[in-house]
Structures are given as C-alpha cells and as structure tokens.
Design a protein around this motif. Sequence first.
Motif, PDB file in Angstrom:
ATOM      1  N   SER A 186     104.756 -23.826 -17.382  1.00 43.99           N
ATOM      2  CA  SER A 186     105.303 -23.674 -18.724  1.00 43.99           C
ATOM      3  C   SER A 186     106.123 -22.400 -18.770  1.00 43.99           C
ATOM      4  O   SER A 186     106.897 -22.197 -19.679  1.00 43.99           O
ATOM      5  N   GLY A 187     105.920 -21.529 -17.773  1.00 46.08           N
ATOM      6  CA  GLY A 187     106.570 -20.222 -17.812  1.00 46.08           C
ATOM      7  C   GLY A 187     105.781 -19.200 -18.602  1.00 46.08           C
ATOM      8  O   GLY A 187     106.057 -18.018 -18.548  1.00 46.08           O
ATOM      9  N   ILE A 188     104.759 -19.659 -19.353  1.00 46.87           N
ATOM     10  CA  ILE A 188     103.950 -18.722 -20.143  1.00 46.87           C
ATOM     11  C   ILE A 188     102.604 -18.520 -19.451  1.00 46.87           C
ATOM     12  O   ILE A 188     101.918 -19.494 -19.146  1.00 46.87           O
ATOM     13  N   TYR A 244     103.007 -13.290 -20.960  1.00 48.45           N
ATOM     14  CA  TYR A 244     104.317 -13.015 -20.365  1.00 48.45           C
ATOM     15  C   TYR A 244     105.074 -14.325 -20.196  1.00 48.45           C
ATOM     16  O   TYR A 244     104.492 -15.332 -19.785  1.00 48.45           O
ATOM     17  N   ASN A 245     106.361 -14.294 -20.530  1.00 47.39           N
ATOM     18  CA  ASN A 245     107.227 -15.454 -20.318  1.00 47.39           C
ATOM     19  C   ASN A 245     108.065 -15.202 -19.067  1.00 47.39           C
ATOM     20  O   ASN A 245     109.044 -14.460 -19.098  1.00 47.39           O
ATOM     21  N   SER A 304     109.760 -17.425 -17.427  1.00 43.74           N
ATOM     22  CA  SER A 304     110.867 -18.372 -17.269  1.00 43.74           C
ATOM     23  C   SER A 304     112.190 -17.711 -17.657  1.00 43.74           C
ATOM     24  O   SER A 304     112.214 -16.597 -18.164  1.00 43.74           O
ATOM     25  N   LYS A 328     110.909 -19.487 -25.049  1.00 44.34           N
ATOM     26  CA  LYS A 328     109.832 -20.427 -25.369  1.00 44.34           C
ATOM     27  C   LYS A 328     109.449 -20.187 -26.827  1.00 44.34           C
ATOM     28  O   LYS A 328     109.877 -19.196 -27.432  1.00 44.34           O
ATOM     29  N   PHE A 335     109.648 -16.675 -28.091  1.00 45.22           N
ATOM     30  CA  PHE A 335     109.016 -15.838 -27.058  1.00 45.22           C
ATOM     31  C   PHE A 335     110.078 -15.741 -25.966  1.00 45.22           C
ATOM     32  O   PHE A 335     110.319 -16.684 -25.228  1.00 45.22           O
ATOM     33  N   SER A 353     112.564 -14.779 -22.793  1.00 42.45           N
ATOM     34  CA  SER A 353     112.473 -14.698 -21.341  1.00 42.45           C
ATOM     35  C   SER A 353     112.133 -13.262 -20.924  1.00 42.45           C
ATOM     36  O   SER A 353     112.716 -12.311 -21.458  1.00 42.45           O
ATOM     37  N   GLY A 392     103.452 -12.476 -14.683  1.00 42.42           N
ATOM     38  CA  GLY A 392     103.441 -13.931 -14.777  1.00 42.42           C
ATOM     39  C   GLY A 392     103.173 -14.669 -13.487  1.00 42.42           C
ATOM     40  O   GLY A 392     103.149 -15.894 -13.470  1.00 42.42           O
TER      41      GLY A 392
END
Length: 362
Positions: free
Chosen positions: A128-130, A155-156, A158, A162, A211, A213, A341
């Motif tokens: 999800s990147g999160i 932390y994002n 990606s 998000k 949220f 990047s 992340g």
Amino acid sequence: MKRLILIALSLLFFLYGCMQNPPALQDGNGSIELKAVWNKSVDSIPDLVPLQNAKVILSSQYGMEIYYTGTDGYLRLNHLPSANYNISVKAPHPVDPTIILVGSIRNVNIISGQVRDSTVTAEPVSSSGIAINEIYCAGPVNNIFYFYDLFIELYNSSDSVKYLDGIQFMRVSRTNNGLMPGGDWYHDGRMQGVTYIYKFPGRAGEKNYPFNSKQFLVLAGDAVDHRKAVSTSIDLSNADWEFYNQYMAADIDNPNVPNLINLISSNTTKFLIGLNDDIVALASGVDTVWTDGIDISTILDAVQYRSNVTLPKYIDDRLDRGIVQAPARYSGKSMQRKEPGMDTNDGSLDWEILPAPTPGTQ
Ligand SMILES: [Ca+2]
Ligand SMILES: [Ca+2]
Ligand SMILES: [Ca+2]
Ligand SMILES: [Ca+2]
C-alpha cells in the motif's frame, strides 16, 4: 558551575551522537557474492529472474549497510568483517506499482579469506506504500509508572499521495479459549483478537485527508507536552493526529490536533498499547465490521513486538513472519524500521531499537 554543566551537556550530546550513528562496517577479509532473484512465474513452474537494482540491507553485529544489486542481479562485496549477516532485499515490481518484491536470509556466515555464495529469492507482496514506521510505547525513564507519552509513526514510502480517510489503527491482544491474538482463528481470512480500534475521519475511498509521498505522520496517545509530567519524556503537542476516546468521561483532547476516534463503545478507557509486548495493526477501513475480525486482505501493516522475542509468535504469517524486538519498559527507548517504510514483512529483520524516540523523523 555553568562551565561544568556545559561540558557535561556537550559530553551527553557526543554520547548521544555515537548512539545515533553506530560505526560503519569494520574492515575485514570476507567476501560475498549475493545473487538476488524473484519468481516471475504465475503458475507452479518457477521462473526465477535476476532482481535488478534491488536495495540490499546487510546487518551484523557491526551495524547496518545499504547496497544495490547490479543489472545482473548480483551484489559482490569484499573487505567484510567475519560475522553472521542478516540480508534483506527489496525492489519495486517491474510493472505493477501495487506490488513490491521482498526477500530475506538470516545467519549468512561470512568468513575471512573466503567468498560466500548466497542466493536470496524475493516474493511479491502487495504494497500500500503505508507502513507503521515507529512504535514508541515503553514509557520514559521514570519511577512513577508514567507511560502516556506513546505515539505511533506512519510513513508513506510510495511516490504518490495516499488518503487516510477511514483507515483504522488497532491493538490486537484478546485471546479466546487458548486462541491467541493476531491469528486467523476461524480459517476465514480474518484476523482476530482486536481490543482497541480507532479510525481516521471519513470512509475508505474518500479523499479528504491526504498523506503525502515520503511524509511521516505522528499519531499521539495524547498530543501534549509530556515533559510537564515527566522531565525525561517528550513533547507531542505538535503531533499530526491524536487518539481520542469519545466514550471516556474525560480523555485529553488537544483542540489543535485532529482525532482518531474509538469504534468500540464499550471501551471507556484511554487508548493504550502494551509497553513491551503487543500486536498492532493498520487497516484500510474497507472492512468496517471489526466484531467478526478484520479481513487480512485489508490490513496495510501489522507487527508483533515483544521484549522477550523467545516467547511465541502469534501474528498470522501472512501479516508478518517475525517478531519485533521491543525495548524494556520505562527505558525511554523506541522501535523503528531500519529504513523509512522498509517492510519485508519480517519484523525480526526490519526493525531496530532506538536509544530515544524520533517522532516525525527517521
Ligand atoms: Ca485532538
Ligand atoms: Ca470484519
Ligand atoms: Ca508489514
Ligand atoms: Ca521516527
């Protein structure tokens, strides 16, 4: 006197600096030829292809170093000190941005004068990147049993924005007739044992709470300056979010910090997680009914942490394959991913103990 204090302070800062930056890998005479591959196959016949430009994290008693594989999928290193190494690799999927390729191997013994050949096979996992990036819950150094300065950092990782709308954060510590928290008790793809579940405003799919990047978010138990209660604690008055139990008579609510609210009306106590032993999870909010368990497919990230990692692991393997080493209670120490992340779904390798919490930074 002033001068003495100054000297003591600079010594403290120096020591703190040493703890923050462990010495780089020592020089040695060991070598490794590491091959990273991933299984491209969509059926049962393996199709192993080189994992190009994959991030490789090498950790041993001497610290942690980051490298990248070449276009041939190899990483060749010389001058390594003899030690047992844990190796994690991570790379984006070549076509599908919702998938990352991750793999790890443990206890790779590198011996002076020898070349160690190793292969690590990465598996595709949905990303999800999160991720939950830091968990601070041990409490500060104190003798009045103060532990309200807890926070969770997200932390994002990606490259895209998000949205937090409807996302749930939960504590998973309930047992049931010998069934342990974090497991799929009924073999129906749901995680059981939720004890606290809080949510961001809105619903999954809505786009009101971005949220960004590469952004860190701090979710405070109470968004206040905890140093006013215990001098060794931290200031969370500038946290991004705050856990607020609207079913409790008088939970602390900093009006300047937006709230995650409680979904369990029978839970009238403050949001808390275990000081040195618990399971926490973050879910997309697509599964809005917690009472029958949370669909594992909607869980963005989950980890089990224990100060005694020799005790059993309960969390389902599909969520995480390891246990995060937690610091002792009232140590003022924190747990954080080794890289922002960086999530290979093996908490034993992905996390490290920090000498002090780092809300909002790595
Ligand atoms: Ca608030
Ligand atoms: Ca459910
Ligand atoms: Ca994970
Ligand atoms: Ca941090």
